[in-house]
Design a protein around this motif. Sequence first.
Motif, PDB file in Angstrom:
ATOM      1  N   VAL A   1       0.859  -1.186   0.000  1.00 52.50           N
ATOM      2  CA  VAL A   1       0.000   0.000   0.000  1.00 52.50           C
ATOM      3  C   VAL A   1       0.894   1.234   0.000  1.00 52.50           C
ATOM      4  O   VAL A   1       1.653   1.459   0.946  1.00 52.50           O
ATOM      5  CB  VAL A   1      -0.935  -0.002   1.228  1.00 52.50           C
ATOM      6  N   TRP A   2       0.803   2.033  -1.044  1.00 54.66           N
ATOM      7  CA  TRP A   2       1.772   3.105  -1.286  1.00 54.66           C
ATOM      8  C   TRP A   2       1.872   4.087  -0.132  1.00 54.66           C
ATOM      9  O   TRP A   2       2.976   4.472   0.277  1.00 54.66           O
ATOM     10  CB  TRP A   2       1.407   3.832  -2.577  1.00 54.66           C
ATOM     11  N   TYR A   3       0.731   4.501   0.422  1.00 51.72           N
ATOM     12  CA  TYR A   3       0.798   5.557   1.436  1.00 51.72           C
ATOM     13  C   TYR A   3       1.496   5.097   2.712  1.00 51.72           C
ATOM     14  O   TYR A   3       1.890   5.924   3.530  1.00 51.72           O
ATOM     15  CB  TYR A   3      -0.596   6.114   1.751  1.00 51.72           C
ATOM     16  N   ARG A   4       1.669   3.807   2.903  1.00 48.70           N
ATOM     17  CA  ARG A   4       2.356   3.349   4.106  1.00 48.70           C
ATOM     18  C   ARG A   4       3.863   3.609   4.053  1.00 48.70           C
ATOM     19  O   ARG A   4       4.553   3.481   5.071  1.00 48.70           O
ATOM     20  CB  ARG A   4       2.073   1.862   4.335  1.00 48.70           C
ATOM     21  N   ASP A   5       4.357   3.969   2.876  1.00 48.13           N
ATOM     22  CA  ASP A   5       5.760   4.346   2.785  1.00 48.13           C
ATOM     23  C   ASP A   5       5.976   5.818   3.118  1.00 48.13           C
ATOM     24  O   ASP A   5       7.115   6.296   3.127  1.00 48.13           O
ATOM     25  CB  ASP A   5       6.296   4.057   1.376  1.00 48.13           C
ATOM     26  N   PHE A   6       4.889   6.542   3.404  1.00 50.76           N
ATOM     27  CA  PHE A   6       5.028   7.949   3.777  1.00 50.76           C
ATOM     28  C   PHE A   6       5.802   8.096   5.083  1.00 50.76           C
ATOM     29  O   PHE A   6       6.362   9.163   5.351  1.00 50.76           O
ATOM     30  CB  PHE A   6       3.660   8.607   3.924  1.00 50.76           C
ATOM     31  N   TRP A   7       5.827   7.035   5.904  1.00 47.36           N
ATOM     32  CA  TRP A   7       6.610   7.075   7.139  1.00 47.36           C
ATOM     33  C   TRP A   7       8.097   7.248   6.845  1.00 47.36           C
ATOM     34  O   TRP A   7       8.847   7.799   7.668  1.00 47.36           O
ATOM     35  CB  TRP A   7       6.406   5.786   7.940  1.00 47.36           C
ATOM     36  N   ALA A   8       8.533   6.769   5.695  1.00 48.42           N
ATOM     37  CA  ALA A   8       9.954   6.826   5.366  1.00 48.42           C
ATOM     38  C   ALA A   8      10.323   8.076   4.576  1.00 48.42           C
ATOM     39  O   ALA A   8      11.508   8.432   4.501  1.00 48.42           O
ATOM     40  CB  ALA A   8      10.347   5.579   4.557  1.00 48.42           C
ATOM     41  N   GLN A   9       9.349   8.748   3.973  1.00 48.07           N
ATOM     42  CA  GLN A   9       9.655   9.859   3.069  1.00 48.07           C
ATOM     43  C   GLN A   9      10.458  10.988   3.725  1.00 48.07           C
ATOM     44  O   GLN A   9      11.384  11.524   3.094  1.00 48.07           O
ATOM     45  CB  GLN A   9       8.383  10.408   2.452  1.00 48.07           C
ATOM     46  N   PRO A  10      10.166  11.407   4.966  1.00 46.19           N
ATOM     47  CA  PRO A  10      10.993  12.463   5.579  1.00 46.19           C
ATOM     48  C   PRO A  10      12.471  12.093   5.657  1.00 46.19           C
ATOM     49  O   PRO A  10      13.340  12.959   5.537  1.00 46.19           O
ATOM     50  CB  PRO A  10      10.386  12.626   6.969  1.00 46.19           C
ATOM     51  N   LEU A  11      12.765  10.789   5.835  1.00 45.58           N
ATOM     52  CA  LEU A  11      14.163  10.355   5.857  1.00 45.58           C
ATOM     53  C   LEU A  11      14.770  10.450   4.465  1.00 45.58           C
ATOM     54  O   LEU A  11      15.964  10.724   4.314  1.00 45.58           O
ATOM     55  CB  LEU A  11      14.243   8.928   6.394  1.00 45.58           C
ATOM     56  N   SER A  12      13.946  10.231   3.441  1.00 46.06           N
ATOM     57  CA  SER A  12      14.409  10.427   2.067  1.00 46.06           C
ATOM     58  C   SER A  12      14.746  11.892   1.818  1.00 46.06           C
ATOM     59  O   SER A  12      15.742  12.210   1.148  1.00 46.06           O
ATOM     60  CB  SER A  12      13.322   9.968   1.085  1.00 46.06           C
TER      61      SER A  12
END
Length: 535
Positions: free
Chosen positions: A324-335
């Motif tokens: 589920v794509w939006y569950r990777d939003f947790w990692a985006q700030p680290l990106s």
Amino acid sequence: MSFLKLNAKSLALLAVLVSGIFITAPYLNFQDYLSQGDHGRDLYAAQAVYRGELPYRDFWWVYGPLTPYYYGLFFKIFGTKISSMLLGKIIMRILGGLLLSLGLMEIASPLGAGLAGCWYMLFAQDFFFTYNHIAGVAMVLGVVWCLLSYINTPAIKALWRALGFVFILCLIKINFGLAALVMTVITVGVSDFWHRNKIDKRIFYLTALLIVPGIIFIIYYALLHGLSSMEIRQCLPYKEGDQPYSVSVWTAVGNFLNITWHTMTSNWVNLTLGLLINACALRTFYLLAQKRFTPERQMGLLLSLGLLGIFYLVNSHEYLKSGVWYRDFWAQPLSIMLSFLFIDTAAQSISTTVRKTIFLIIATLAFYCWILIAHTITIHKTPEQFISLPRGGIYVGNSTSWIATVEDTTAFLNKTLKPNELFFALPYDCLYYYLTDKKTPTRQLIFFDHIKIPPEQEKSIIGELEARHVNYILLSSRAYARQEPGLGLLGITYCPLIGKYIQDNFVAIAKSGDWSHEPGWAWNHGTMILKRKGT
């Protein structure tokens, strides 16, 4: 110039704070989509704890127990309205930007770190379905700040701060809190090994490995005690089969690469930034391979890049399991942190003119996009998009038919129900409990296939309805969702006893909205009010 250099970090943080106020101001009374289920659940939870109820025990809740109290405080101070929740959410977004900047300032220039903080507040993808997670992301960034601080200047106070952020994060989203706790312990161990740090940390490890997890366990146990094993799984759906979505890790990685490529090439702004980040990443790795930095800087960069990269993977665990794509939003700030670290590191190795040009391009892109976003939001702020209910008071991106259905249904309930009379909303329409200021007559707020409500729980729910003399039921069209995975058909694929109870004891008296199209998360919304026979 000497004043600017001496106070560069403070001035950069002040600039991030001021920019954050301007960036987030349009969202004070605007939300792109408001859903009758997920957002309704969050609004009801904040309202419920404000009344003194407990998460899990008094009402179904699927995240950590802390944020209902956080947002409930905003209800108490600013009034029970959706804009109060949005204010709380905005504060967490600005806090996240400040913490991200503080973290990057440990290893990058104040200018680069400040731009990264602004970029986060402007572009970090929003968890569109809940107000809960943005607080968790802010705590993740707090942990990262403390760990980067420890890597570059080993000091025990940074570790105690990290444990404080971890503790709060565990009470917002427990799996991410425990993941951050593991990352904290590993980072400290690796950093001490590289720095040959011999400071005694037995009290820290005792606290991190026993005391913090013990306190977290006690809190969750106290709130969940007395619930059945199935009710606990419904609140903490981490076991196999508790989620409607599941893919292999390789499928998730393939989808991630595909979406990332399409996002990067979707417009000239993304393409420009994407090319810049990749070029700067290559430049950074080249400089590291050639050992162009001082030994201390080399070690700090390697450890910091390793921390951010591994933390990114750890925070992608929900996405890798579900796809589920939006569950990777947790990692985006680290990106974002990695991207700006690459840019800042590469920029330090080139001429001052080129470095200033790069930062000017980034700042210009950010300002340009902010103008576009603010203009788009302003266009949506029309009378037709305004929820005029007393507990509404915001502009939304939903269709006018959705807004009309919500307002008409709420008005009908307020007109029909007596002051102390309750109604039962299903399958997942908590927004109406919030808008009418009514308590749920049952602990359970959600009824779908993937919730797996057993017959014993159905009987308990029916018993609650009888004990509280519930004479009205609100049934939404989402009770008959044929296409969306995990939802199903009320009375047929899930809750047959409740379906039969409603059919045998209630009759429809009002109908509103869209009943001809497949019901959606925040669209094609239809409602039906049923009244108990013989009353």
